[in-house]
Design a protein around this motif. Structure first.
Motif, PDB file in Angstrom:
ATOM      1  N   PHE A 182       6.126  14.881   8.789  1.00  0.00           N
ATOM      2  CA  PHE A 182       6.165  13.801   7.731  1.00  0.00           C
ATOM      3  C   PHE A 182       5.320  14.396   6.690  1.00  0.00           C
ATOM      4  O   PHE A 182       5.783  13.864   5.286  1.00  0.00           O
ATOM      5  CB  PHE A 182       5.114  12.521   8.376  1.00  0.00           C
ATOM      6  N   GLY A 195       7.827   6.959   6.395  1.00  0.00           N
ATOM      7  CA  GLY A 195       6.468   6.008   8.071  1.00  0.00           C
ATOM      8  C   GLY A 195       5.726   5.157   8.644  1.00  0.00           C
ATOM      9  O   GLY A 195       5.535   4.759   8.952  1.00  0.00           O
ATOM     10  N   SER A 249      -1.285  11.140   8.714  1.00  0.00           N
ATOM     11  CA  SER A 249       0.194  11.338   8.368  1.00  0.00           C
ATOM     12  C   SER A 249      -0.012  11.105   6.356  1.00  0.00           C
ATOM     13  O   SER A 249       0.420  11.834   5.996  1.00  0.00           O
ATOM     14  CB  SER A 249       1.080  10.721   8.450  1.00  0.00           C
TER      15      SER A 249
END
Length: 652
Positions: free
Chosen positions: A87, A102, A287
């Motif tokens: 990611f 996401g 993330s």
């Protein structure tokens, strides 16, 4: 200050260190993303852009990207650290694709996996990974963003299932990704009511659209419309008008309801249960921090490449035009930011490894606090860095073709999604104060600080030993210590953190007095709490950088770490002077050292950004792709005579 010449390091060696534990994931991502390049979205309508992003999502699904982090029994690789790293790499590409990925696989899929049980996994995980089941994560409400515990949407058990309701306008779900166009199913966070009793916020699966894409009865969806950036993401508002879902729609890992209306939970207390549920979704903040770091690196790569080529004004002795990156002012814009990007990269890598290795039943509070703090510090760094890079590229940096305006617009919201940064730092401060209160009465401040500096989640015994040796070797007289002494850097960061936390705790002690308004006491000290959190995270980031250098000693990275530490100290000189930590002469010396380090790192600037190994098809900025591109771009900005209307060059 004179700094000896620093030996060069092969770019490949720097890349290998940066790629770290999940190098294979990074290399696979570079190859996959370079083959596709950036989608051409410059002249598309919002609807066309969203359609392109959806197709990019399909391509990602076909590549196997989303399977990395999910369980093998559902076709995944069971590699959460690899998933977070993959990611992070999406941050080098189109950021609408990154955000939509996401939402789909991180938030929607992650919630089903973390909060649901086998029945939910069997029913939805494979379709979610393949994009046959686009989904939404419906938590935020227009009246309650950061205050999730007091959401107003309700899920009321009526004997057969749950009735999902939006009781008033403040309870509408707001800014929900995948809602306006593509989402078929949503994870909806609502107050669970069973037999008239409230059990706090729980998550339920609520259908939004049928197989043909038509919005279902009882569900109302409104498009949020164009945004400042990320317009490939279909954010929407959702209302639920008594929408009925079956009992099995409740994601019941932490709370379930029997057919007779009996509520069960393995965790006692609504508050503890709520924070346990949110703790399982820690990946979102990690993330965002990683992807924001990638966007900052891309901006720096563009600006440094351009700064190496762009010339401005003649040298008074040689008559040759001067490359703008040779100017100290230009170095000051870019090189401390570059050093901070390196520091945050290693802190991010450490955090990803910690989450990957953490046993499922382990206490996650320290890691949750760290994730909140690094997300806040990292995304603010990205916002400042992208702006500095835009300015460093002058008029050329304002052209959409050179990517920086797009990166600036798309990353701006990172500071407020997945948790508003100011609120996140308050969470960090709260965790520090909780630890302080638990220890200070019986053990004293010195032992509390020692406990704080022993990592409870991230095992770095060797690095901790190194740090203690470095600090212990520092002379007691700061004025006599070399400004490039690593032990002195760590000591300064630790001393600042100890002092700020101690004085904050003393200020807040008044809140316990019976005649005191506790809210006013905390509110008056809020700036102090934010500083405590910030300097705590700064110390963690510095120690992560020190640990990385210990793994792969490098004179060049030592200099980069020096610049990170001293630039951080320089930004806070008012505190060091105001609290008697530095003399005026020492403060001036810090600024001189930052200048000297910028000059010393100037010859290595290109190597440091090339080590990010961002494929040219993702850089995609003409000013960063060679002399021919630069000439064309400059001509477009400056006009046929290379001058703006004022007679001065427009581009920097």
């Amino acid at each position: 200050m004179d700094i000896p010449d620093t030996p060069a390091v092969p770019v490949e060696a720097l890349t290998a260190l940066l790629d770290g534990r999940w190098a294979h994931i990074r290399e696979e991502a570079r190859k996959r993303m370079a083959e596709r390049g950036l989608p051409d979205t410059a002249d598309l309508t919002t609807e066309q852009y969203r359609a392109v992003v959806f197709e990019e999502m399909r391509a990602l699904a076909e590549s196997g990207y989303p399977t990395t982090g999910f369980a093998p029994e559902y076709g995944g690789a069971g590699d959460p650290g690899g998933s977070l790293t993959a990611f992070e790499m999406l941050g080098f590409g189109d950021l609408s694709v990154m955000v939509k990925a996401g939402v789909q696989w991180g938030l929607f899929g992650g919630a089903i996996e973390a909060l649901g049980t086998k029945a939910h996994h069997d029913a939805h995980l494979r379709a979610m990974m393949s994009m046959d089941l686009p989904g939404s994560y419906a938590m935020t409400e227009v009246g309650h963003g950061s205050d999730v515990q007091n959401l107003r949407t309700t899920a009321t058990f009526d004997g057969d299932g749950f009735v999902i309701s939006t009781p008033d306008e403040s309870a509408r779900k707001e800014y929900i990704g995948n809602a306006a166009r593509d989402g078929k199913l949503a994870v909806v966070f609502a107050q669970l009511i069973v037999g008239g009793e409230r059990h706090g916020v729980h998550a339920l699966l609520v259908p939004l659209r049928d197989e043909d894409g038509a919005v279902l009865p009882g569900v109302r969806i409104e498009d949020c419309g164009p945004k400042a950036g990320l317009n490939g993401v279909d954010n929407g508002r959702i209302w639920f008008d008594d929408v009925r879902v079956p009992r099995g729609a409740l994601l019941d890992r932490y709370g379930s309801v029997d057919a007779d209306g009996t509520y069960h939970s393995p965790i006692e207390g609504d508050g503890k249960r709520f924070f346990t549920m949110l703790g399982t979704l820690i990946r979102g903040r990690i993330s965002v921090a990683g992807a924001a770091g990638s966007a900052a690196k891309k901006a720096l790569a563009i600006a440094v490449r351009y700064g190496e080529r762009r010339t401005q004004f003649e040298h008074p002795d040689t008559g040759a035009e001067i490359v703008v990156l040779d100017y100290l002012a230009h170095q000051r814009k870019l090189l401390p930011a570059l050093a901070t990007s390196y520091a945050l990269h290693f802190a991010q890598e450490e955090m990803v490894s910690a989450l990957h290795d953490l046993p499922e039943d382990a206490d996650r509070r320290e890691l949750e606090s760290r994730a909140a703090g690094i997300k806040a510090v990292g995304t603010w760094h990205t916002t400042r860095t992208v702006q500095a890079c835009r300015e460093a590229c002058g008029g050329a940096g304002y052209l959409m073709e050179n990517q920086l305006p797009r990166i600036k617009a798309d990353t701006d919201v990172f500071t407020t999604f997945e948790g508003d940064n100011t609120v996140l730092l308050q969470l960090v401060a709260k965790g520090l104060l909780t630890g302080y209160q638990q220890h200070i009465g019986e053990r004293g401040m010195a032992l509390f600080i020692a406990d704080q500096f022993v990592e409870t989640v991230i095992e770095r015994t060797a690095a901790r030993g190194l740090i203690e040796r470095l600090v212990n070797a520092v002379t007691p007289r700061d004025e006599e210590t070399d400004l490039l002494d690593r032990g002195w850097h760590i000591k300064v960061f630790e001393d600042r953190e100890k002092h700020v936390l101690d004085t904050l705790a003393r200020r807040l002690r008044r809140a316990a007095d019976p005649d005191t308004d506790a809210f006013e006491v905390f509110n008056d000290a809020q700036d102090h709490a934010l500083r405590a959190a910030r300097v705590h995270i700064d110390r963690i980031v510095l120690e992560a950088f020190v640990a990385a250098i210990e793994r792969a000693p490098s004179p060049l990275l030592n200099r980069v770490c020096d610049l990170y530490a001293l630039a951080n100290i320089e930004q806070d000189l008012d505190w060091f002077l105001g609290h008697g930590r530095f003399t005026t002469a020492r403060a001036k010396a810090v600024t001189g050292a930052v200048n000297a380090l910028c000059r010393a790192l100037r010859p290595h600037a290109s190597s440091l950004v090339e080590a990010f190994a961002i494929p040219d098809r993702l850089i995609a900025a003409p000013i960063a792709l060679g002399d021919n591109h630069t000439t064309v771009s400059a001509a477009r900005v400056m006009g046929s005579h290379g001058k703006g209307e004022s007679g001065k060059a427009v581009a920097r």
